[in-house]
Write a protein that holds these residues in place. Structure first.
Motif, PDB file in Angstrom:
ATOM      1  N   UNK A  21       0.810  -1.214   0.000  1.00 35.04           N
ATOM      2  CA  UNK A  21       0.000   0.000   0.000  1.00 35.04           C
ATOM      3  C   UNK A  21       0.847   1.269   0.000  1.00 35.04           C
ATOM      4  N   UNK A  22       2.158   1.112  -0.002  1.00 36.60           N
ATOM      5  CA  UNK A  22       3.027   2.284  -0.061  1.00 36.60           C
ATOM      6  C   UNK A  22       3.268   2.956   1.277  1.00 36.60           C
ATOM      7  N   UNK A  23       2.983   2.248   2.362  1.00 36.00           N
ATOM      8  CA  UNK A  23       3.218   2.819   3.688  1.00 36.00           C
ATOM      9  C   UNK A  23       4.553   2.361   4.280  1.00 36.00           C
ATOM     10  N   UNK A  24       5.231   1.456   3.581  1.00 36.69           N
ATOM     11  CA  UNK A  24       6.492   0.950   4.112  1.00 36.69           C
ATOM     12  C   UNK A  24       7.450   0.675   2.965  1.00 36.69           C
ATOM     13  N   UNK A  25       8.720   0.654   3.300  1.00 31.96           N
ATOM     14  CA  UNK A  25       9.726   0.445   2.257  1.00 31.96           C
ATOM     15  C   UNK A  25      10.907  -0.315   2.825  1.00 31.96           C
TER      16      UNK A  25
END
Length: 467
Positions: free
Chosen positions: A130-134
């Motif tokens: 979801x693009x909240x972590x990398x």
RNA sequence: GGCGGAGUAGCCAAAUGGUAAGGCAAUGGUUUGCAAAACCGUCAUGCGAGGGUUCGAUUCCCUCCUCCGCCUCCA
């Protein structure tokens, strides 16, 4: 009941979201050593909250985790030359034994982090998708704080303050992590040599879960996306609970906890408790000084949970006397009851004020005061009224989790024969009106740590100090 | 520095815009051979300091003093 909520900073009614069961989560212990009384203040107050809800007729589902993998458990298990699993199992067992002594109800579910690695990896996966972590180059995965606008709501940090944290960190350890933003926190820690055997495979390489994520994953597993209440010590407000909100709301899209319940820290002798000051007490330390766990519990509920509680050894002695007074009051009340009265009364009689206190922001000291007042006001009750009052008294004690001492007199079997014969000899001397002899024998008993109390038809012996 | 909390008798500690619960300790009395225990009493004109609002403030507002917690993995 009504309870203060940390997030909204208002007092609110506690009602189960699903209308049937009040479902709540408490951050449990990290099992790398014995818990101290500061830890137990939190667990005891959480226990009183649950008992109060249940006494009031609300069903509960209580989940409390065991943190069995983190820097400290890994470090200390290696130091002890044990596997992480057997090391944490030992301390978990010790924790359970302490809880039992303190009269803490066992949580309905008590999950451990190590047993929920797949759930944690799944949640990290969702957050990355979801693009909240990398992921970073060292095999770790970080949460991206800038992707969650609500960050800082619980602890009332605004962006400016988060930036301040950033610059402070930048100065001290800017080269330590490869984060996009220095405020970002770790979800998955890439494997390091000092982790020993404590690593698990993941899509981002071998490693272990971060502490904050553990709670989020287990909450989702057992309580779902939204639940009634989340609790812990005040120190967890930031960053732990703030991070949990971020992880869970981003991963699940839910509203996470409806209510936040935080317990203020315990002070010892007016200051912070610490090992170096020698004022960090465990139940064992206090038992060695002759204090029971129930006395500790009494002291811990002796202050409101949102105020600092100043713990002293004197207050423990006071607790012993107070518990004995409660026990005596209960016996007197019981002796007034009509023997055949059926205890069907649902109200609290003279103890109504005490029950109201408990239901008004969990005012435990107010409730204790109300119990003593109720006992005093019970003196003129009829047999039927006394029976109802006793029922109310007992419900209140159950809500507070207090069990009363049977009496101050030691069972005969626990009295050493030598002490017994001294006391018998003294009694004989008294009957012969040989006061000098009697006083000498009493002195000898005192030297051995026993107090003798004379009654009409005999004496009783009491251990004067610590066993 | 930022955020949050606290200052009530010897100690622990509540409530409250209308004159301070409760516990411990202390202390007087009754009782006891003397103690202890038990029983009956006593125990803050005062709620960190100073102002203000009010008929009235410990309780609301302002200023100050002191203490404590958090500010990246501590309940």
């Amino acid at each position: 009941m009504r309870l203060f909520d940390t997030l909204t900073r208002t007092e609110r009614n506690l009602e189960p979201i699903d209308g049937t069961t009040f479902r709540f989560y408490c951050c449990g212990p990290t099992v790398y050593g014995p818990a101290h009384i500061g830890n137990f203040r939190t667990f005891v107050l959480q226990d009183v909250l649950r008992r109060t809800l249940e006494t009031g007729g609300t069903r509960t589902l209580h989940v409390r985790n065991i943190t069995d993998v983190d820097d400290k458990t890994i470090r200390d298990s290696q130091k002890a030359g044990q596997s992480l699993q057997s090391f944490t199992a030992g301390w978990t067992e010790k924790f359970h034994a302490d809880c039992e002594k303190l009269g803490l109800l066992l949580p309905h579910i008590e999950p451990g982090a190590v047993d929920h690695i797949p759930q944690q990896i799944a949640m990290i996966g969702t957050l990355v998708e979801k693009g909240h972590a990398y992921p970073s180059d060292d095999g770790s995965v970080y949460f991206k704080i800038s992707s969650f606008p609500g960050y800082g709501r619980l602890s009332h940090l605004d962006e400016r303050e988060l930036d301040l944290g950033k610059t402070q960190n930048a100065r001290s350890s800017s080269d330590e992590y490869e984060k996009d933003s220095l405020s970002d926190f770790v979800l998955w820690k890439g494997r390091k040599p000092e982790d020993g055997d404590s690593f698990w495979p993941s899509p981002w390489g071998e490693g272990r879960p971060g502490w904050h994520l553990e709670c989020s994953a287990m909450i989702q597993e057992y309580l779902g996306d939204s639940f009634d209440l989340h609790s812990g010590g005040v120190d967890l407000v930031f960053p732990h609970h703030e991070n949990e909100i971020a992880q869970s709301e981003c991963a699940c899209g839910g509203r996470f906890a409806a209510h936040w319940f935080h317990i203020t820290h315990l002070l010892v002798d007016g200051g912070k408790m610490s090992k170096s000051l020698g004022n960090l007490y465990t139940l064992e330390d206090l038992a060695a000084r002759g204090h029971t766990a129930m006395e500790v519990r009494y002291v811990l509920i002796g202050a409101h949970y949102r105020k600092p509680l100043n713990f002293t050894l004197d207050s423990l002695s006071g607790a012993r006397e107070a518990l004995a007074k409660l026990a005596k009051g209960a016996r007197q009340l019981a002796s007034k009851c009509e023997p055949d009265t059926r205890l069907t009364s649902a109200d609290f009689g003279p103890f109504q004020a005490a029950w109201d206190s408990l239901n008004h922001d969990l005012n435990t000291p107010g409730a204790l005061g109300g119990i003593f007042t109720g006992l005093r006001d019970s003196a003129s009750l009829s047999g039927h009224e006394a029976a109802a009052a006793l029922a109310g008294f007992n419900r209140l004690l159950r809500a507070l989790g207090l069990t009363l001492p049977e009496g101050t007199v030691q069972a005969t079997s626990e009295i050493p024969d030598s002490v017994k014969s001294l006391a018998d000899a003294r009694w004989a001397a008294r009957l012969a009106k040989n006061w000098a002899e009697s006083d000498i024998l009493r002195g000898q008993l005192v030297e051995q740590g026993w107090l003798v109390k004379d009654g009409k038809d005999g004496y009783t012996l009491e251990s004067a100090s610590a066993p």
